[in-house]
Design an enzyme around this catalytic site. Structure first.
Site, PDB file in Angstrom:
ATOM      1  N   LYS A  65      41.382  51.903 -34.624  1.00  0.00           N
ATOM      2  CA  LYS A  65      42.330  51.069 -34.738  1.00  0.00           C
ATOM      3  C   LYS A  65      41.939  49.676 -35.011  1.00  0.00           C
ATOM      4  CE  LYS A  65      45.622  52.709 -31.272  1.00  0.00           C
ATOM      5  NZ  LYS A  65      46.614  52.309 -30.306  1.00  0.00           N
ATOM      6  N   ASP A 101      52.269  48.921 -31.665  1.00  0.00           N
ATOM      7  CA  ASP A 101      51.925  49.101 -30.021  1.00  0.00           C
ATOM      8  C   ASP A 101      52.683  47.951 -29.432  1.00  0.00           C
ATOM      9  OD1 ASP A 101      50.437  51.189 -30.147  1.00  0.00           O
ATOM     10  OD2 ASP A 101      48.579  50.111 -30.428  1.00  0.00           O
TER      11      ASP A 101
END
Ligand code: ATR
Length: 273
Positions: A65, A101
């Protein structure tokens, strides 16, 4: 046919293919979503492949990420602030990276405890690692007036509070007792809770009645922290919803239809945990 993917290393654990394939089937969309194992050294070549237009986009999971941020052609401002990208959209040979997220975190709370942020003055976030960043930015974006970062290593919390713009104050974990009476929300972003591990000394009984305790760990679904909070009559929200809700914006961008996080989808994923 539009194609999407999730990349990570290893990638076998990812529940994302199940989620996206379930939506594709329900919505009758002729698309695909596959898990692809990509090692860190192979990421630049994978991005070159993306620019050819083979895929509409995809997800990025552990441990890439952070690494993909510099490989994207465009990075959305909130993803830059969080320092991590989990969603890629390919358009005209350009790869745009975003972070969903934080939307997943908010979407989960909004669905499970509507109005959770109304009148909320103080939140406690446990942890100061990569996962904490999306939660902290989400809470600040939602306008929570005071956000306390509590971490085992106080120096890491200090550095994060200094770096991120927002109403953050850093502490060590033992500040929980003095901060708890004002905290309407507690979020665990640490890996504590996986495999049944727990915080040795967290006096949840000092939280006000009606406080919400949520965990981003979802294996097990009911972590020791959530079980302890539930036993005290507090509201608890597990981390599975965050996983489901973070998937919505990517699917919408790649396949052009906004899917729903339904109880049936939850049950489907829960059965695999
Ligand atoms: P992630 O990217 O998943 O957040 P990370 O960056 O390694 O992973 O961060 C893990 C977080 O969990 C950190 O806040 C870590 O605390 P430290 O900064 O003190 O290492 C926290 N953590 C991990 N194991 C822990 C434990 N047994 N007790 C308390 N905190 C723990």
């Amino acid at each position: 046919m539009k194609r999407a993917f999730v990349i990570g290393h290893p990638i076998g654990h990812s529940r994302s293919p199940l989620i996206h394939r379930s939506w594709l089937a329900d919505l009758g969309i002729a698309g695909s979503y596959d898990a692809i194992d990509v090692e860190e050294a192979a990421l630049p070549a994978f991005f070159d492949r993306l620019r050819t237009g083979e895929f509409a986009g995809g997800n990025v999971t552990i441990p890439h990420k952070q690494a993909v941020v510099t490989l994207c052609d465009v990075v959305e401002p909130l993803a830059t602030r969080i320092g991590a990208v989990n969603t890629l959209v390919v358009d005209n040979g350009k790869v745009t990276g975003s972070n969903t997220d934080y939307l997943g975190f908010l979407g989960n709370l909004d669905q499970r405890a509507p109005g959770w942020d109304r009148g909320l003055t103080d939140a406690i976030v446990l942890g100061a690692g990569g996962a904490a960043r999306a939660v902290l930015v989400a809470l600040a974006e939602r306008g929570v007036p005071a956000i306390q970062i509590l971490n085992r290593t106080a120096a890491t919390a200090n550095a994060l509070a200094a770096e991120l713009p927002g109403p953050f104050t850093a502490h060590s974990l033992d500040a929980f007792a003095s901060l708890a009476p004002r905290a309407g929300l507690v979020v665990n972003t640490t890996s504590v809770g996986m495999h049944g591990s727990s915080f040795p000394d967290l006096p949840l009984n000092l939280l006000p009645p009606g406080a919400i305790v949520t965990d981003i760990v979802y294996v097990p679904l009911r972590t020791p922290l959530l079980l302890a909070a539930e036993a005290l009559g507090l509201t608890t929200i597990d981390g599975l919803g965050m996983l489901l809700h973070q998937a919505v914006p990517g699917f919408t961008a790649w396949f052009g239809v906004q899917p729903n996080v339904t109880p049936a989808l939850r049950t489907l994923i829960e059965a695999t945990l």
